[in-house]
Motif scaffolding. Structure first.
Motif, PDB file in Angstrom:
ATOM      1  N   LEU A 192      -7.816  -7.301  -0.504  1.00  0.00           N
ATOM      2  CA  LEU A 192      -7.619  -7.329  -1.948  1.00  0.00           C
ATOM      3  C   LEU A 192      -7.144  -5.995  -2.493  1.00  0.00           C
ATOM      4  O   LEU A 192      -6.436  -5.927  -3.478  1.00  0.00           O
ATOM      5  N   THR A 193      -7.568  -4.911  -1.828  1.00  0.00           N
ATOM      6  CA  THR A 193      -7.137  -3.601  -2.308  1.00  0.00           C
ATOM      7  C   THR A 193      -5.905  -3.124  -1.544  1.00  0.00           C
ATOM      8  O   THR A 193      -5.079  -2.400  -2.065  1.00  0.00           O
ATOM      9  N   GLN A 194      -5.777  -3.579  -0.309  1.00  0.00           N
ATOM     10  CA  GLN A 194      -4.698  -3.122   0.566  1.00  0.00           C
ATOM     11  C   GLN A 194      -3.330  -3.636   0.123  1.00  0.00           C
ATOM     12  O   GLN A 194      -2.330  -2.938   0.242  1.00  0.00           O
ATOM     13  N   PHE A 195      -3.289  -4.871  -0.364  1.00  0.00           N
ATOM     14  CA  PHE A 195      -2.005  -5.462  -0.729  1.00  0.00           C
ATOM     15  C   PHE A 195      -1.755  -5.355  -2.226  1.00  0.00           C
ATOM     16  O   PHE A 195      -2.676  -5.160  -3.002  1.00  0.00           O
ATOM     17  N   HIS A 196      -0.487  -5.470  -2.565  1.00  0.00           N
ATOM     18  CA  HIS A 196      -0.101  -5.294  -3.970  1.00  0.00           C
ATOM     19  C   HIS A 196      -0.237  -6.587  -4.748  1.00  0.00           C
ATOM     20  O   HIS A 196       0.746  -7.186  -5.155  1.00  0.00           O
ATOM     21  N   LEU A 197      -1.466  -7.008  -4.972  1.00  0.00           N
ATOM     22  CA  LEU A 197      -1.693  -8.273  -5.673  1.00  0.00           C
ATOM     23  C   LEU A 197      -1.929  -8.027  -7.152  1.00  0.00           C
ATOM     24  O   LEU A 197      -2.389  -6.970  -7.532  1.00  0.00           O
ATOM     25  N   ASN A 198      -1.610  -9.003  -7.983  1.00  0.00           N
ATOM     26  CA  ASN A 198      -2.106  -8.889  -9.356  1.00  0.00           C
ATOM     27  C   ASN A 198      -2.905 -10.084  -9.844  1.00  0.00           C
ATOM     28  O   ASN A 198      -3.484 -10.023 -10.910  1.00  0.00           O
ATOM     29  N   THR A 199      -2.906 -11.154  -9.059  1.00  0.00           N
ATOM     30  CA  THR A 199      -3.668 -12.325  -9.488  1.00  0.00           C
ATOM     31  C   THR A 199      -4.421 -12.965  -8.322  1.00  0.00           C
ATOM     32  O   THR A 199      -3.901 -13.058  -7.221  1.00  0.00           O
ATOM     33  N   LEU A 200      -5.643 -13.409  -8.583  1.00  0.00           N
ATOM     34  CA  LEU A 200      -6.408 -14.198  -7.620  1.00  0.00           C
ATOM     35  C   LEU A 200      -6.558 -15.601  -8.158  1.00  0.00           C
ATOM     36  O   LEU A 200      -6.959 -15.790  -9.312  1.00  0.00           O
ATOM     37  N   SER A 229     -13.346  -5.945 -11.566  1.00  0.00           N
ATOM     38  CA  SER A 229     -13.493  -4.537 -11.190  1.00  0.00           C
ATOM     39  C   SER A 229     -12.285  -4.033 -10.414  1.00  0.00           C
ATOM     40  O   SER A 229     -12.026  -2.837 -10.371  1.00  0.00           O
ATOM     41  N   LEU A 230     -11.513  -4.931  -9.819  1.00  0.00           N
ATOM     42  CA  LEU A 230     -10.294  -4.520  -9.110  1.00  0.00           C
ATOM     43  C   LEU A 230      -9.060  -4.605 -10.007  1.00  0.00           C
ATOM     44  O   LEU A 230      -7.939  -4.364  -9.569  1.00  0.00           O
ATOM     45  N   GLY A 231      -9.265  -4.994 -11.249  1.00  0.00           N
ATOM     46  CA  GLY A 231      -8.147  -5.076 -12.186  1.00  0.00           C
ATOM     47  C   GLY A 231      -7.219  -6.243 -11.918  1.00  0.00           C
ATOM     48  O   GLY A 231      -6.027  -6.188 -12.225  1.00  0.00           O
ATOM     49  N   LEU A 232      -7.746  -7.305 -11.328  1.00  0.00           N
ATOM     50  CA  LEU A 232      -6.924  -8.474 -11.028  1.00  0.00           C
ATOM     51  C   LEU A 232      -7.092  -9.557 -12.088  1.00  0.00           C
ATOM     52  O   LEU A 232      -8.153  -9.696 -12.685  1.00  0.00           O
ATOM     53  N   GLN A 233      -6.007 -10.300 -12.314  1.00  0.00           N
ATOM     54  CA  GLN A 233      -6.101 -11.473 -13.182  1.00  0.00           C
ATOM     55  C   GLN A 233      -6.712 -12.612 -12.375  1.00  0.00           C
ATOM     56  O   GLN A 233      -6.487 -12.727 -11.176  1.00  0.00           O
TER      57      GLN A 233
END
Ligand code: C2E
Ligand code: MG
Ligand code: MG
Ligand code: MG
Length: 290
Positions: A192-200, A229-233
């Motif tokens: 989750l932190t390693q890849f450039h994600l913005n949404t789960l 906490s990871l800033g993901l949508q």
């Protein structure tokens, strides 16, 4: 009457063909030439703001009506297309088709909506993929942030180093990256932190039981807290009841997707859905599910 009998006959034929298709070989054969024969189309499923009910994103979902097998669901033919490598050609068709649709919608009420498409591991591993995406955006006059790519956890493990580089390029371009079916794969939290994600996207399997299972409820709560906490949508998939929608909203889930909001529908119907949502004053979700 003749028409009715014809249809019944056709159904028997399709059933027989579908039974034969279980091994994948028949599907593989039928897939060849299916793009040229115009056997595919996309349907679109609304993803709404959990708080306001506003239409925010639309997921494109592939449909195949084979002249030989009748309608075949994606869960049946996508794995076959992945095995043969045909998913590259098919995925390219989906990308172009969805971007063209978004380009048309942009002119109207859907100008601030994002289109999401599902991308398989094979496509991402294809050296020309990033270029393909940027060309589709340019050709259809779309801003990169109007496109989101949905990947499954499998994609992240298959060839981690290369995937990380490709996702970095896509994010640099401005395209959104979404992790689909979250919680069902094999990924460790470090992904989750390693890849450039913005949404789960929280998988339907967990959302399904939140009203009645304390375990599922706790699990979804934890996923949402972690996402925050990871800033993901966060998108909840498979929302089928008003009760689930209410719980998810209270937990701080940003977006909802599921039959309670809308089924996957053709473009014209989606336009009507969007018009309805716009004319409505912001209200708690669930009061106006279709
Ligand atoms: P997905 O990307 O997780 O898409 C969500 C699936 O859940 C869709 O099934 C959708 O119709 C279904 N769904 C949505 N809301 C609800 C609900 O409230 N209840 C229930 N029971 N189901 C709901 P669909 O369209 O059959 O697609 C299945 C899978 O096939 C997709 O899962 C995706 O992994 C794959 N797929 C679909 N289109 C494409 C495509 O263009 N390319 C690739 N590579 N895969 C695709
Ligand atoms: Mg998806
Ligand atoms: Mg999913
Ligand atoms: Mg899925």
């Amino acid at each position: 009457e003749a028409k009715k009998a014809g249809r019944a006959e056709q159904r028997v034929f399709y059933d027989a063909m579908n039974a034969a298709a279980k091994d994948g070989l028949v599907i593989d054969g039928a897939l060849r030439g299916a793009i040229e024969a115009n056997e595919f189309h996309l349907v679109y499923q609304a993803i709404t703001n959990a708080h306001t009910g506003k239409l925010t994103k639309v997921e494109a979902l592939l449909r195949w009506h084979s002249s030989l097998l009748g309608p075949v669901p994606p869960d049946r033919f996508i794995p076959v297309a992945e095995d043969s490598g045909m998913i590259i050609e098919l995925g390219t068709w989906v990308l172009e088709q969805a971007c063209r649709q978004m380009g048309a919608w942009k002119q109207g009420t859907l100008d601030d909506v994002t289109i999401s498409i599902n991308v398989s591991a094979w496509q991402l591993a294809d050296p020309g993929f990033v270029k393909l995406v940027s060309q589709a955006l340019i050709r259809n006059d779309l801003a990169p942030h109007q496109l989101e790519l949905e990947l499954t956890e499998r994609v992240l493990i298959e060839d981690a180093a290369n995937v990380q580089a490709v996702l970095g390029q896509l994010r640099a371009l401005g395209v959104g990256i979404s992790l689909d079916d979250f919680g069902t794969g094999y990924s460790s939290l470090s992904y989750l932190t390693q890849f450039h994600l913005n949404t789960l996207k929280i998988d339907r399997a967990f959302v399904m039981d939140i009203e009645h299972s304390e375990r599922s409820n706790n699990l979804v709560h934890a996923i949402i807290a972690m996402g925050h906490s990871l800033g993901l949508q966060l998108v909840a998939e498979g929302v089928e009841t008003a009760g689930q929608a209410a719980i998810l909203e209270k937990m701080g889930c940003h977006y909802l997707q599921g039959y309670h909001i809308s089924r996957p529908i053709p473009p014209a119907e989606l336009l009507r859905f969007a018009d309805q949502r716009i004319s409505m004053a912001p209200a708690p979700h669930g009061d106006f599910a279709i």
